[in-house]
Design a protein around this motif. Structure first.
Motif, short mmCIF file in Angstrom:
data_model
loop_
_atom_site.label_atom_id
_atom_site.label_comp_id
_atom_site.label_asym_id
_atom_site.label_seq_id
_atom_site.Cartn_x
_atom_site.Cartn_y
_atom_site.Cartn_z
N GLN A 39 0.81 -1.20 0.05
CA GLN A 39 0.12 0.06 -0.01
C GLN A 39 0.99 1.31 -0.07
OE1 GLN A 39 -2.98 0.25 3.14
NE2 GLN A 39 -4.26 1.87 1.84
N ALA A 40 0.70 2.04 -1.19
CA ALA A 40 1.53 3.26 -1.15
C ALA A 40 0.76 4.32 -0.65
CB ALA A 40 1.79 3.52 -2.71
N PRO A 41 1.12 5.47 -0.12
CA PRO A 41 0.31 6.56 0.30
C PRO A 41 -0.54 7.16 -0.51
CG PRO A 41 2.76 6.90 0.75
CD PRO A 41 2.77 5.61 -0.18
N GLY A 42 -1.94 7.30 -0.04
CA GLY A 42 -3.01 7.70 -0.78
C GLY A 42 -3.63 6.71 -2.07
N LYS A 43 -3.29 5.28 -1.75
CA LYS A 43 -3.63 4.28 -2.80
C LYS A 43 -4.27 3.01 -1.87
CE LYS A 43 -0.39 5.35 -6.67
NZ LYS A 43 0.44 4.83 -7.67
N GLU A 44 -4.81 2.36 -2.66
CA GLU A 44 -5.55 1.41 -1.86
C GLU A 44 -4.26 0.21 -1.75
OE1 GLU A 44 -10.20 1.75 -3.35
OE2 GLU A 44 -9.05 0.06 -3.99
N ARG A 45 -4.49 -0.66 -0.90
CA ARG A 45 -3.81 -1.86 -0.77
C ARG A 45 -3.92 -2.89 -1.99
NH1 ARG A 45 -3.57 -5.00 4.78
NH2 ARG A 45 -3.40 -2.85 5.40
N GLU A 46 -2.68 -3.14 -2.71
CA GLU A 46 -2.85 -4.12 -3.66
C GLU A 46 -2.21 -5.36 -3.83
OE1 GLU A 46 -0.89 -1.92 -7.12
OE2 GLU A 46 0.75 -1.89 -6.35
N PHE A 47 -2.56 -6.11 -4.54
CA PHE A 47 -1.97 -7.67 -4.61
C PHE A 47 -0.37 -7.40 -5.16
CE2 PHE A 47 -1.22 -12.11 -4.82
CZ PHE A 47 -0.87 -12.11 -6.27
N VAL A 48 0.36 -8.30 -4.66
CA VAL A 48 1.84 -8.30 -5.13
C VAL A 48 2.16 -9.66 -5.72
CG1 VAL A 48 4.25 -7.96 -4.73
CG2 VAL A 48 2.64 -6.44 -3.82
N ALA A 49 1.99 -10.62 -4.69
CA ALA A 49 2.37 -12.01 -5.09
C ALA A 49 1.58 -13.03 -4.13
CB ALA A 49 3.86 -12.13 -4.95
N ALA A 50 1.39 -14.23 -4.48
CA ALA A 50 1.12 -15.31 -3.57
C ALA A 50 1.62 -16.60 -4.01
CB ALA A 50 -0.63 -15.44 -3.73
N ILE A 51 1.40 -17.61 -3.04
CA ILE A 51 2.13 -18.64 -2.90
C ILE A 51 1.25 -19.69 -2.33
CG2 ILE A 51 3.64 -18.61 -0.89
CD1 ILE A 51 5.84 -20.06 -2.50
N VAL A 52 0.88 -21.10 -2.71
CA VAL A 52 0.04 -22.02 -2.21
C VAL A 52 0.86 -22.60 -1.21
CG1 VAL A 52 -1.23 -22.28 -4.09
CG2 VAL A 52 0.83 -23.73 -3.72
N ARG A 53 0.13 -23.53 -0.37
CA ARG A 53 0.71 -24.20 0.85
C ARG A 53 1.72 -24.89 0.53
NH1 ARG A 53 -4.70 -24.97 0.64
NH2 ARG A 53 -5.96 -24.03 2.32
N SER A 54 1.82 -25.75 -0.71
CA SER A 54 3.07 -26.51 -0.90
C SER A 54 4.09 -25.85 -1.46
CB SER A 54 2.54 -27.62 -2.09
OG SER A 54 2.41 -27.11 -3.25
N GLY A 55 4.02 -24.54 -2.11
CA GLY A 55 4.91 -23.70 -2.67
C GLY A 55 5.06 -24.06 -4.20
N ASP A 56 4.24 -25.09 -4.64
CA ASP A 56 4.18 -25.34 -6.09
C ASP A 56 3.71 -24.48 -6.95
OD1 ASP A 56 3.50 -28.91 -5.41
OD2 ASP A 56 5.38 -27.72 -5.27
N ASN A 57 2.78 -23.60 -6.60
CA ASN A 57 2.25 -22.68 -7.34
C ASN A 57 2.41 -21.06 -6.82
OD1 ASN A 57 1.28 -24.31 -9.47
ND2 ASN A 57 -0.49 -24.89 -8.11
N THR A 58 2.61 -20.25 -7.65
CA THR A 58 2.97 -18.99 -7.32
C THR A 58 2.12 -17.94 -8.48
OG1 THR A 58 4.86 -18.72 -8.68
CG2 THR A 58 5.09 -19.47 -6.29
N TYR A 59 1.86 -16.73 -7.78
CA TYR A 59 0.93 -16.00 -8.70
C TYR A 59 1.60 -14.42 -8.34
CZ TYR A 59 -2.07 -19.85 -8.33
OH TYR A 59 -2.68 -21.00 -8.37
N TYR A 60 1.58 -13.64 -9.67
CA TYR A 60 2.31 -12.12 -9.39
C TYR A 60 1.42 -11.20 -10.16
CZ TYR A 60 6.21 -14.84 -8.14
OH TYR A 60 7.40 -15.62 -7.69
N GLU A 61 1.22 -9.96 -9.32
CA GLU A 61 0.76 -8.87 -9.97
C GLU A 61 1.61 -8.39 -11.27
OE1 GLU A 61 0.23 -4.63 -11.05
OE2 GLU A 61 1.86 -5.41 -10.07
N GLU A 62 1.08 -8.31 -12.56
CA GLU A 62 1.77 -7.97 -13.71
C GLU A 62 2.95 -7.25 -13.72
OE1 GLU A 62 -0.11 -10.60 -15.86
OE2 GLU A 62 1.48 -9.26 -16.65
N SER A 63 3.12 -5.91 -12.81
CA SER A 63 4.09 -5.10 -12.81
C SER A 63 5.48 -5.75 -12.20
CB SER A 63 3.77 -3.72 -12.15
OG SER A 63 3.61 -3.92 -10.96
N VAL A 64 5.29 -6.60 -11.40
CA VAL A 64 6.22 -7.34 -10.71
C VAL A 64 6.86 -8.57 -11.26
CG1 VAL A 64 5.39 -6.29 -8.56
CG2 VAL A 64 5.16 -8.57 -8.86
#
Length: 124
Positions: A39-64
């Motif tokens: 969350q940057a000043p004056g902006k809404e909280r945004e998704f960056v990355a996620a990882i599942v329990r096993s670590g096998d799958n990951t997800y990213y926001e496009e800009s990162v």
């Protein structure tokens, strides 16, 4: 509920790297899917990355994609966010979060436990 504590933030020049850590306690860490948000000043909280329990799958926001890497060590109850080629627009407070749910991992609404956040500042 699982308790989360982030660390590793700081001030870095553009093009530099930081590695964020999020230590979990209180419940079985491997039961949770984990996410990083910012969350940057004056902006809404945004998704960056996620990882599942096993670590096998990951997800990213496009800009990162291609610059950030999320990983986890279930033996150490820790999730990491390796951030390379940092840009001034990456400046924000970074939060880790945990969820028992297996869908919608890009939405902050599915996460039930949050850390206190760590500041990342990238200078031009």
């Amino acid at each position: 509920q699982v308790q989360l504590v982030e660390s590793g933030g700081g001030l870095v020049q553009a093009g530099g790297s930081l590695r964020l850590s999020c230590a979990a306690s209180g419940r079985t860490f491997s039961n949770y899917n984990m996410g990083w948000f910012r969350q940057a000043p004056g902006k809404e909280r945004e998704f960056v990355a996620a990882i599942v329990r096993s670590g096998d799958n990951t997800y990213y926001e496009e800009s990162v994609k291609g610059r950030f890497t999320i990983s986890r060590d279930n033996a150490k109850n820790t999730v990491f966010l390796q951030m390379n080629s940092l840009k001034p627009e990456d400046t924000a407070v970074y939060y880790c979060a945990a969820t028992n749910l297996g869908i919608g991992l890009k939405s902050s609404l599915v996460y039930h436990s949050w850390g206190q956040g760590t500041q990342v500042t990238v200078s031009a």
